[in-house]
Structures are given as structure tokens and as C-alpha cells.
Scaffold this active site. Structure first.
Site, PDB file in Angstrom:
ATOM      1  N   LYS A  23       0.848  -1.212   0.000  1.00  0.00           N
ATOM      2  CA  LYS A  23       0.000   0.000   0.000  1.00  0.00           C
ATOM      3  C   LYS A  23       0.874   1.249   0.000  1.00  0.00           C
ATOM      4  O   LYS A  23       0.654   2.171  -0.787  1.00  0.00           O
ATOM      5  CB  LYS A  23      -0.870   0.010   1.248  1.00  0.00           C
ATOM      6  CG  LYS A  23      -1.551   1.341   1.547  1.00  0.00           C
ATOM      7  CD  LYS A  23      -2.473   1.298   2.729  1.00  0.00           C
ATOM      8  CE  LYS A  23      -1.846   1.688   4.020  1.00  0.00           C
ATOM      9  NZ  LYS A  23      -1.610   3.128   4.201  1.00  0.00           N
ATOM     10  N   ASN A  24       1.917   1.280   0.850  1.00  0.00           N
ATOM     11  CA  ASN A  24       2.687   2.514   1.033  1.00  0.00           C
ATOM     12  C   ASN A  24       3.737   2.743  -0.031  1.00  0.00           C
ATOM     13  O   ASN A  24       4.418   3.772  -0.018  1.00  0.00           O
ATOM     14  CB  ASN A  24       3.281   2.566   2.435  1.00  0.00           C
ATOM     15  CG  ASN A  24       2.188   2.724   3.488  1.00  0.00           C
ATOM     16  OD1 ASN A  24       1.038   3.031   3.150  1.00  0.00           O
ATOM     17  ND2 ASN A  24       2.513   2.496   4.736  1.00  0.00           N
TER      18      ASN A  24
ATOM     19  N   ARG B   1      -0.893  14.429  12.621  1.00  0.00           N
ATOM     20  CA  ARG B   1      -0.403  14.280  11.245  1.00  0.00           C
ATOM     21  C   ARG B   1      -0.168  15.645  10.577  1.00  0.00           C
ATOM     22  O   ARG B   1      -0.791  15.991   9.580  1.00  0.00           O
ATOM     23  CB  ARG B   1      -1.360  13.438  10.401  1.00  0.00           C
ATOM     24  CG  ARG B   1      -1.793  12.135  11.011  1.00  0.00           C
ATOM     25  CD  ARG B   1      -0.682  11.139  11.220  1.00  0.00           C
ATOM     26  NE  ARG B   1      -0.127  10.557  10.008  1.00  0.00           N
ATOM     27  CZ  ARG B   1      -0.656   9.556   9.331  1.00  0.00           C
ATOM     28  NH1 ARG B   1      -1.804   9.055   9.726  1.00  0.00           N
ATOM     29  NH2 ARG B   1      -0.061   9.082   8.239  1.00  0.00           N
TER      30      ARG B   1
ATOM     31  N   CYS C 241      -5.832  12.079  12.123  1.00  0.00           N
ATOM     32  CA  CYS C 241      -6.579  10.820  12.138  1.00  0.00           C
ATOM     33  C   CYS C 241      -6.397  10.225  13.534  1.00  0.00           C
ATOM     34  O   CYS C 241      -5.868  10.862  14.432  1.00  0.00           O
ATOM     35  CB  CYS C 241      -6.050   9.879  11.064  1.00  0.00           C
ATOM     36  SG  CYS C 241      -4.348   9.422  11.350  1.00  0.00           S
TER      37      CYS C 241
ATOM     38  N   ARG D  83      -8.823  -0.749   4.240  1.00  0.00           N
ATOM     39  CA  ARG D  83      -7.992   0.326   3.677  1.00  0.00           C
ATOM     40  C   ARG D  83      -6.618  -0.213   3.276  1.00  0.00           C
ATOM     41  O   ARG D  83      -6.006   0.275   2.331  1.00  0.00           O
ATOM     42  CB  ARG D  83      -7.805   1.450   4.697  1.00  0.00           C
ATOM     43  CG  ARG D  83      -9.015   2.347   4.903  1.00  0.00           C
ATOM     44  CD  ARG D  83      -8.643   3.558   5.741  1.00  0.00           C
ATOM     45  NE  ARG D  83      -7.399   4.120   5.236  1.00  0.00           N
ATOM     46  CZ  ARG D  83      -6.498   4.742   6.006  1.00  0.00           C
ATOM     47  NH1 ARG D  83      -6.697   4.859   7.304  1.00  0.00           N
ATOM     48  NH2 ARG D  83      -5.383   5.238   5.489  1.00  0.00           N
TER      49      ARG D  83
ATOM     50  N   ASP E 172       4.054   0.809  12.028  1.00  0.00           N
ATOM     51  CA  ASP E 172       2.848   0.166  11.482  1.00  0.00           C
ATOM     52  C   ASP E 172       2.707  -1.281  11.931  1.00  0.00           C
ATOM     53  O   ASP E 172       1.689  -1.916  11.638  1.00  0.00           O
ATOM     54  CB  ASP E 172       2.857   0.224   9.950  1.00  0.00           C
ATOM     55  CG  ASP E 172       2.713   1.641   9.458  1.00  0.00           C
ATOM     56  OD1 ASP E 172       2.999   1.890   8.274  1.00  0.00           O
ATOM     57  OD2 ASP E 172       2.345   2.510  10.263  1.00  0.00           O
TER      58      ASP E 172
HETATM   59  C1  EPZ Z   1       3.793   7.085   6.128  1.00  0.00           C
HETATM   60  O1  EPZ Z   1       2.977   8.107   6.682  1.00  0.00           O
HETATM   61  C2  EPZ Z   1       2.896   5.865   6.031  1.00  0.00           C
HETATM   62  N1  EPZ Z   1       1.768   6.137   5.129  1.00  0.00           N
HETATM   63  C3  EPZ Z   1       2.372   5.495   7.423  1.00  0.00           C
HETATM   64  O2  EPZ Z   1       1.613   4.288   7.296  1.00  0.00           O
HETATM   65  C4  EPZ Z   1       3.573   5.204   8.326  1.00  0.00           C
HETATM   66  O3  EPZ Z   1       3.124   4.933   9.632  1.00  0.00           O
HETATM   67  C5  EPZ Z   1       4.507   6.432   8.353  1.00  0.00           C
HETATM   68  O4  EPZ Z   1       4.903   6.785   6.999  1.00  0.00           O
HETATM   69  C6  EPZ Z   1       5.766   6.162   9.165  1.00  0.00           C
HETATM   70  O5  EPZ Z   1       6.460   5.081   8.627  1.00  0.00           O
HETATM   71  C7  EPZ Z   1       1.992   6.096   3.790  1.00  0.00           C
HETATM   72  O6  EPZ Z   1       3.092   5.883   3.315  1.00  0.00           O
HETATM   73  C8  EPZ Z   1       0.796   6.337   2.911  1.00  0.00           C
HETATM   74  P1  EPZ Z   1       5.696  10.532   8.334  1.00  0.00           P
HETATM   75  P2  EPZ Z   1       3.523   9.636   6.734  1.00  0.00           P
HETATM   76  O7  EPZ Z   1       5.558  11.786   7.549  1.00  0.00           O
HETATM   77  O8  EPZ Z   1       4.247   9.956   5.488  1.00  0.00           O
HETATM   78  C9  EPZ Z   1       5.396  13.673  11.811  1.00  0.00           C
HETATM   79  C10 EPZ Z   1      -0.230   2.853   7.597  1.00  0.00           C
HETATM   80  O9  EPZ Z   1      -0.828   2.325   8.566  1.00  0.00           O
HETATM   81  N2  EPZ Z   1       5.321  14.652  10.717  1.00  0.00           N
HETATM   82  O10 EPZ Z   1       6.992   9.788   8.272  1.00  0.00           O
HETATM   83  O11 EPZ Z   1       2.377  10.513   7.126  1.00  0.00           O
HETATM   84  C11 EPZ Z   1       4.126  12.847  11.914  1.00  0.00           C
HETATM   85  O12 EPZ Z   1       3.155  13.552  12.676  1.00  0.00           O
HETATM   86  C12 EPZ Z   1       0.208   4.309   7.671  1.00  0.00           C
HETATM   87  O13 EPZ Z   1       0.029   2.254   6.514  1.00  0.00           O
HETATM   88  C13 EPZ Z   1       5.431  16.001  11.032  1.00  0.00           C
HETATM   89  O14 EPZ Z   1       5.595  16.386  12.200  1.00  0.00           O
HETATM   90  O15 EPZ Z   1       4.539   9.520   7.948  1.00  0.00           O
HETATM   91  C14 EPZ Z   1       4.590  11.605  12.597  1.00  0.00           C
HETATM   92  O16 EPZ Z   1       4.662  11.840  13.992  1.00  0.00           O
HETATM   93  C15 EPZ Z   1      -0.044   4.926   9.030  1.00  0.00           C
HETATM   94  N3  EPZ Z   1       5.351  16.913  10.021  1.00  0.00           N
HETATM   95  C16 EPZ Z   1       6.000  11.418  12.037  1.00  0.00           C
HETATM   96  O17 EPZ Z   1       6.398  12.696  11.516  1.00  0.00           O
HETATM   97  C17 EPZ Z   1       5.162  16.533   8.712  1.00  0.00           C
HETATM   98  O18 EPZ Z   1       5.110  17.410   7.824  1.00  0.00           O
HETATM   99  C18 EPZ Z   1       6.079  10.380  10.925  1.00  0.00           C
HETATM  100  O19 EPZ Z   1       5.312  10.860   9.860  1.00  0.00           O
HETATM  101  C19 EPZ Z   1       5.039  15.154   8.423  1.00  0.00           C
HETATM  102  C20 EPZ Z   1       5.125  14.232   9.436  1.00  0.00           C
END
Ligand code: EPZ
Length: 420
Positions: A22-23, A121, A116, A397, A305
Site C-alpha cells: 500500500k505505502n 499528522r 486521524c 484500507r 505500522d
Molecule cells: C507514512 O505516513 C505511512 N503512510 C504510514 O503508514 C507510516 O506509519 C509512516 O509513513 C511512518 O512510517 C503512507 O506511506 C501512505 P511521516 P507519513 O511523515 O508519510 C510527523 C499505515 O498504517 N510529521 O513519516 O504521514 C508525523 O506527525 C500508515 O500504513 C510532522 O511532524 O509519515 C509523525 O509523527 C499509518 N510533520 C511522524 O512525523 C510533517 O510534515 C512520521 O510521519 C510530516 C510528518
């Protein structure tokens, strides 16, 4: 509303093939906007989040043919650079449409994707990365207006290795004249897959999987035929399902080299985990042993995850263990449901202390997010009696026909339309 109904106590046995990730699939679908040529994607997971992304591409004017696991995208006639608000809210990962749309149109409008269940996020890192490329960003009333007329290659430094923000900048920079460098980039395997896809389109991206990625802008990108990497989180979840039932399964087409942290933790719980190329063979003891501590980290650390699935395993292990969730601020929302099934989990902030029990009891519980819903199914597989997991749609999802996959391994699980 649909629910899963699980009769616990069956050992899982058998063999399953792992589907596309998915990711990886979601950013790759977004990246199809980078070219006007046809792109053929094979082995795509048939899950709700992929269908939502297809809806978004169609709303933007792309022609998309979706046949099971094969998807053909043509962004030739894309005419809109405004992300539909309703769809942005339905799927968080729509935020990484920003990069591709800016690459094609040099302007984009998107609404805040919203938080969410697992956390706020924020998207500040996405926006700071694009600003470093000269994008002028104005935010008003939850709408983000991006002006990319002065976009240029540049140096991007992330305070935190955000997966989505790294992907957004990779896509935004693919056709920017000059060389863009991302420092403190996320190192997830799905980013390596996105690099491979962009290069298959004719791009010149290097370094994905490491903390520094360079993108040498090219004049234009062409079509490609691409199959995304297999899903390491679905694979890990299936291994966890076998582990919690004392079962023995084989996975084929698994991204073994991307699962070292998951497999190491399962071995720490006394599972026998053997890796033979893309095959993984897991044999679990009747009773798992608690690991002392699990800390979630960005890759190559233990993936967040898989955290709640491991919480379910720890709940029935011999001994006491601690889980620390370092990535998201609210990812223990399913501890209450597990405790209702007889687990003994004490949560405080980002830490969960779990004293293993030898029996869980079936109950009616509720999925609140994708991975938590899957973890409640795992707990039901172990529990005595019947467990009903409401909001199965959340699991859909990211898991394709989860009940069918588990049934193929011998689980007693079915899907019902619950009238409440
Ligand atoms: C990706 O989300 C994945 N989703 C998530 O999978 C996964 O948990 C996550 O990476 C971490 O590995 C997809 O790829 C579609 P991040 P993403 O930006 O890109 C903070 C699942 O269940 N952050 O690395 O949103 C954020 O709040 C999903 O498949 C900021 O502060 O993850 C979090 O605490 C859930 N500012 C941390 O970084 C930003 O601009 C990690 O977020 C962006 C993120």
C-alpha cells in the site's frame, strides 16, 4: 457497517503470497501525474486506499483503467490542479499529490488533510521542503495555495525523516533543472521503490534508502510498466497471526530484506523464523515469550505500522514487556479493547507496559484505525470464544480481503453486515 466475526483457537498453517505494498502503491499512483504518457502498474493491492487515490486522479482529469491488480494511468489530459476537498479528507496520503501537481502545473491547491486516530499528522515538513524549492505557499482557512512559478532545484533539510515529505520533494524535483539534494531523508523501502519508479519513467534519482537523496532534474518523463514492492507490513501482520496462534506458515514473494526488524522481534519471542530469498517460514511455540522492550523508529528501526500487532502478541506472551511508540503520538488506542478481552496493558503517554496472560476472551470490539483493527483480529484468533470486530472497512484500507487470506491459513473468520 461490516464486521469480522472470529472464532478463536485455530492454529494457522499453510502458505500465502504477499501482495503489493500500500505505502509504495500510493506515492507511485501520485507520481503517474509526472508524465503525460500511459503508465501500466501491475500487482497493485486491491484495497480501499488505492481506490481513493484512483478517485482523486480521475477528479484531476486522469484516465484510469482499474482491472483487479492492474492499473493503467494516463495523465495526458489532466487539467485540474485543485485537489478535491472531500477526497483530501478521505485519505491523508493525498498530500503527496502536491509534488507531482506542482511539477506539471507549477501551481497547486490542496486542503489540509486533517489528522486521524493515530495522531495530528501535521504537514509542516512537506511545506518546508517545497518552500526550499522556491514554492510560495499561502494558507488560509484550511486551504493551501502553492505558487511554483519560481520553483528551482535546491537543498532540502528535514528536521525529521518524514516519509511523505521525502516523497513529495522527490516528485516535485524530478523535472526541475539542476540537482536537488534531500538531507535527513526518510529511508523506508517504499521510498527506494518510488526512486525506482521515477527512474523507470526516465528520472535520475539516487540515494534512496540512505539519509541523502539527490534528484537530477530531467526535461520530461515518459511512461513505464511497473510492479510495486511487496507489502512488508501485511507480511509482518500475517507472520504475527501465525505467531499468536502457535501456528506454522510460509510466505512467498515477501520483501525479506526489508523485514529484519520485524523478524528479529518475532525470534525474540521464541518464533523460529527462516528466510530463504523471498520465502519466509515461521514456526511459533505454543506460548510466546515476552520481549523486554520494543521501540518504534523510522526505518531501519522497528516500524510503527507493526506496533499494535506486536502489542497483541505481547498480551498473550509469557512475562512482561514494554512498548515505546516514538513515531506517532496516539497509537495505543486499541489497548482498551485488548484489555476488555482480558489483556493487562497499562499505557502512559507513548509507553505501554504489558503483563502477558495465557488466555484472552472473545468480546465485541471496534477498529479505530487500519493497523489497530488488524491487531484486534489477531487477538480474536487467539481468544477463547467469539470476537466481533466492528468497522471492518478500516482494515480494508490496507488489507485485501483480510478474512479470505486468514481463512486460507485455517482461521475461522467471516465478514458480516452488522445492523448496528
Ligand atoms: C507514512 O505516513 C505511512 N503512510 C504510514 O503508514 C507510516 O506509519 C509512516 O509513513 C511512518 O512510517 C503512507 O506511506 C501512505 P511521516 P507519513 O511523515 O508519510 C510527523 C499505515 O498504517 N510529521 O513519516 O504521514 C508525523 O506527525 C500508515 O500504513 C510532522 O511532524 O509519515 C509523525 O509523527 C499509518 N510533520 C511522524 O512525523 C510533517 O510534515 C512520521 O510521519 C510530516 C510528518
Amino acid at each position: 457497517m461490516e464486521s469480522f466475526v472470529v472464532q478463536g483457537g485455530k492454529r494457522l498453517e499453510g502458505s500465502l503470497r504477499v501482495d503489493g505494498a500500500k505505502n509504495a502503491a500510493l506515492p507511485i499512483l501520485a507520481a503517474c501525474v509526472l508524465t503525460g504518457d500511459d503508465v501500466l502498474l501491475r500487482g497493485m493491492p486491491d484495497i480501499t486506499d488505492v481506490r481513493r487515490m484512483i478517485d482523486i486522479l480521475r477528479m484531476l482529469g486522469c484516465r484510469v483503467i482499474h482491472q483487479g491488480h492492474d492499473i493503467t494511468v494516463s495523465a495526458r489530459d489532466i487539467g485540474c490542479c485543485e485537489m478535491p476537498d472531500a477526497l483530501s479528507k478521505q485519505i491523508r496520503s493525498s498530500i503527496f499529490m502536491l509534488g507531482p501537481i506542482l511539477s506539471r502545473f507549477r501551481r497547486a491547491t490542496v486542503t489540509y488533510p486533517g489528522g486521524c486516530e493515530i495522531g495530528l499528522r501535521p504537514i509542516d515538513l512537506h511545506l518546508s521542503g517545497l518552500r526550499a524549492l522556491g514554492v510560495v505557499i499561502a494558507e488560509e482557512g484550511g486551504v493551501i495555495h502553492c505558487d511554483g512559478r519560481q520553483m528551482h532545484a535546491g537543498e532540502v533539510h528535514f528536521d525529521y525523516p518524514s516519509v511523505g515529505a521525502t516523497e513529495n520533494v522527490m516528485m516535485a524535483a524530478a523535472c526541475l533543472p539542476g540537482t536537488t539534494t534531500i538531507h535527513n531523508a526518510a529511508r523506508e523501502p517504499e521510498i527506494v521503490d518510488l526512486q525506482g519508479f521515477i527512474n523507470a519513467l526516465g528520472g535520475r534519482v539516487r540515494g534512496a534508502g540512505c539519509a541523502t537523496i539527490t534528484i537530477e532534474g530531467v526535461d520530461a518523463l515518459h511512461g513505464a510498466d511497473w510492479t510495486p514492492m511487496p507489502d512488508r507490513i501485511v507480511a509482518g501482520t500475517l507472520l504475527a497471526a501465525a505467531a499468536i496462534t502457535g501456528g506454522q506458515i510460509e510466505l512467498t514473494n515477501a520483501p525479506t530484506s526489508d523485514m529484519t526488524a520485524i523478524n528479529a522481534k518475532l525470534r525474540e519471542m521464541d518464533c523460529d523464523v527462516r528466510e530463504e530469498g523471498s520465502r519466509i517460514l515461521l514456526s511459533a511455540p505454543e506460548r510466546l515469550t515476552a520481549f523486554p522492550v520494543l521501540q518504534t523508529q523510522p526505518h531501519p528501526g522497528f516500524p510503527t505500522d507493526m506496533q499494535v500487532q506486536m502489542l497483541a502478541l505481547l498480551s498473550v506472551a509469557e512475562g512482561t514487556g514494554v512498548i515505546v511508540e516514538n513515531v506517532f503520538e496516539n497509537r495505543f488506542t486499541h489497548a482498551g479493547d485488548l484489555n476488555r478481552m482480558g489483556a493487562r496493558i497499562l499505557c502512559s503517554g507513548r509507553t505501554a507496559i504489558v503483563r502477558g496472560v495465557d488466555t484472552l476472551y472473545g468480546a465485541r470490539v471496534t477498529a479505530r484505525d487500519l493497523r489497530g483493527g488488524a491487531a484486534l483480529v489477531l487477538a480474536g484468533l487467539r481468544a477463547q470464544g467469539e470476537t466481533i470486530i466492528d468497522h471492518a472497512a478500516l482494515v480494508d484500507r490496507g488489507y485485501e480481503a483480510f478474512e479470505r487470506q486468514l481463512s486460507q491459513l485455517g482461521a475461522d473468520i467471516r465478514r458480516i453486515k452488522a445492523n448496528t
